[in-house]
Design a protein around this motif. Sequence first.
Motif, short mmCIF file in Angstrom:
data_model
loop_
_atom_site.label_atom_id
_atom_site.label_comp_id
_atom_site.label_asym_id
_atom_site.label_seq_id
_atom_site.Cartn_x
_atom_site.Cartn_y
_atom_site.Cartn_z
N GLN A 81 0.81 -1.22 0.00
CA GLN A 81 0.00 0.00 0.00
C GLN A 81 0.85 1.27 0.00
N PHE A 82 0.36 2.29 -0.74
CA PHE A 82 0.99 3.61 -0.76
C PHE A 82 0.01 4.61 -1.35
N ASP A 83 0.32 5.89 -1.22
CA ASP A 83 -0.56 6.95 -1.72
C ASP A 83 -0.39 7.17 -3.22
N VAL A 84 -1.52 7.44 -3.87
CA VAL A 84 -1.54 7.75 -5.31
C VAL A 84 -2.45 8.95 -5.53
N PHE A 85 -2.37 9.50 -6.72
CA PHE A 85 -3.24 10.60 -7.13
C PHE A 85 -4.17 10.09 -8.21
N VAL A 86 -5.48 10.36 -8.04
CA VAL A 86 -6.50 9.89 -8.98
C VAL A 86 -7.11 11.12 -9.65
N LEU A 87 -6.76 11.31 -10.91
CA LEU A 87 -7.30 12.42 -11.69
C LEU A 87 -8.75 12.09 -12.05
N MET A 88 -9.64 13.05 -11.83
CA MET A 88 -11.07 12.83 -12.03
C MET A 88 -11.59 13.71 -13.16
N GLU A 89 -12.67 13.24 -13.79
CA GLU A 89 -13.34 14.00 -14.83
C GLU A 89 -14.85 13.90 -14.61
N LYS A 90 -15.54 15.01 -14.80
CA LYS A 90 -16.98 15.02 -14.59
C LYS A 90 -17.69 14.51 -15.84
N LYS A 91 -18.50 13.45 -15.65
CA LYS A 91 -19.28 12.87 -16.74
C LYS A 91 -20.70 12.67 -16.23
N ASN A 92 -21.67 13.26 -16.90
CA ASN A 92 -23.08 13.14 -16.51
C ASN A 92 -23.32 13.56 -15.06
N GLY A 93 -22.63 14.61 -14.62
CA GLY A 93 -22.84 15.16 -13.30
C GLY A 93 -22.10 14.46 -12.17
N VAL A 94 -21.34 13.40 -12.49
CA VAL A 94 -20.62 12.63 -11.48
C VAL A 94 -19.14 12.55 -11.89
N HIS A 95 -18.25 12.69 -10.92
CA HIS A 95 -16.82 12.60 -11.19
C HIS A 95 -16.38 11.14 -11.21
N THR A 96 -15.60 10.79 -12.23
CA THR A 96 -15.08 9.43 -12.36
C THR A 96 -13.58 9.48 -12.63
N PRO A 97 -12.84 8.45 -12.21
CA PRO A 97 -11.39 8.42 -12.43
C PRO A 97 -11.05 8.32 -13.91
N ILE A 98 -10.00 9.03 -14.31
CA ILE A 98 -9.50 8.90 -15.68
C ILE A 98 -8.02 8.51 -15.69
N GLU A 103 2.56 10.78 -9.54
CA GLU A 103 2.83 12.21 -9.53
C GLU A 103 1.55 13.02 -9.38
N LYS A 104 1.64 14.07 -8.60
CA LYS A 104 0.52 14.98 -8.40
C LYS A 104 0.23 15.70 -9.73
N PRO A 105 -1.02 15.66 -10.21
CA PRO A 105 -1.36 16.33 -11.48
C PRO A 105 -1.15 17.84 -11.40
N ASP A 106 -0.69 18.42 -12.52
CA ASP A 106 -0.49 19.86 -12.60
C ASP A 106 -1.80 20.61 -12.75
N LYS A 107 -2.78 19.97 -13.40
CA LYS A 107 -4.07 20.63 -13.59
C LYS A 107 -5.18 19.60 -13.47
N GLY A 108 -6.39 20.10 -13.31
CA GLY A 108 -7.54 19.23 -13.16
C GLY A 108 -7.83 18.95 -11.69
N ILE A 109 -8.98 18.35 -11.46
CA ILE A 109 -9.39 18.02 -10.10
C ILE A 109 -8.98 16.57 -9.82
N PHE A 110 -8.42 16.33 -8.65
CA PHE A 110 -7.93 15.00 -8.32
C PHE A 110 -8.10 14.71 -6.84
N LEU A 111 -8.10 13.42 -6.53
CA LEU A 111 -8.16 12.95 -5.14
C LEU A 111 -6.87 12.23 -4.81
N LYS A 112 -6.44 12.38 -3.57
CA LYS A 112 -5.31 11.61 -3.07
C LYS A 112 -5.90 10.41 -2.34
#
Length: 175
Positions: A81-98, A103-112
Amino acid sequence: MNKRAKQLVLACSLPVLILLGMCFTPVYTMLTGEEMILQTKPLDPSDLFRGDYVALQYEAEEVPIKLVDKAVVTRLQNQGQFDVFVLMEKKNGVHTPIKVTLEKPDKGIFLKGTINYIDKDNNGQKIAFIGYNLDNYYLEDNTGTEWEKASAKGEILAKLKVNNGYAVLTDISTK
């Protein structure tokens, strides 16, 4: 003020400063974070002694392996186990992983989150299981049963505030 009084003030103020410091990140996220909506999955909570709450599991916790960087897969096999960054994109009103990356994303919304393991889902597809520490939402008294039923059907949307990957669960609603 004598030396003993200064020591007493310092000793009493240190725990208060530590507690205030612990509150800073969640409060700052609530004030400045971007709003994110996640779709929940059916889950039946089993602890009846915590008062009215609903246990939540998210679709975004099970990410198809094709969205996970090769470096993440390699590191998981070697380290666990370790920490990752999950870049998300909004599709049909709900955010889903892409994308799941180290590495921490430079742009966009993401979850750790914390990548726990890779396994196959019910359809035989390889997926990465990622935890975000957003699993319980405490409710108003005498409303838990209704929310449990909605959760068991996967009808709950979770509203989050996200700042720099740090997320705070702010509200839940039904579809």
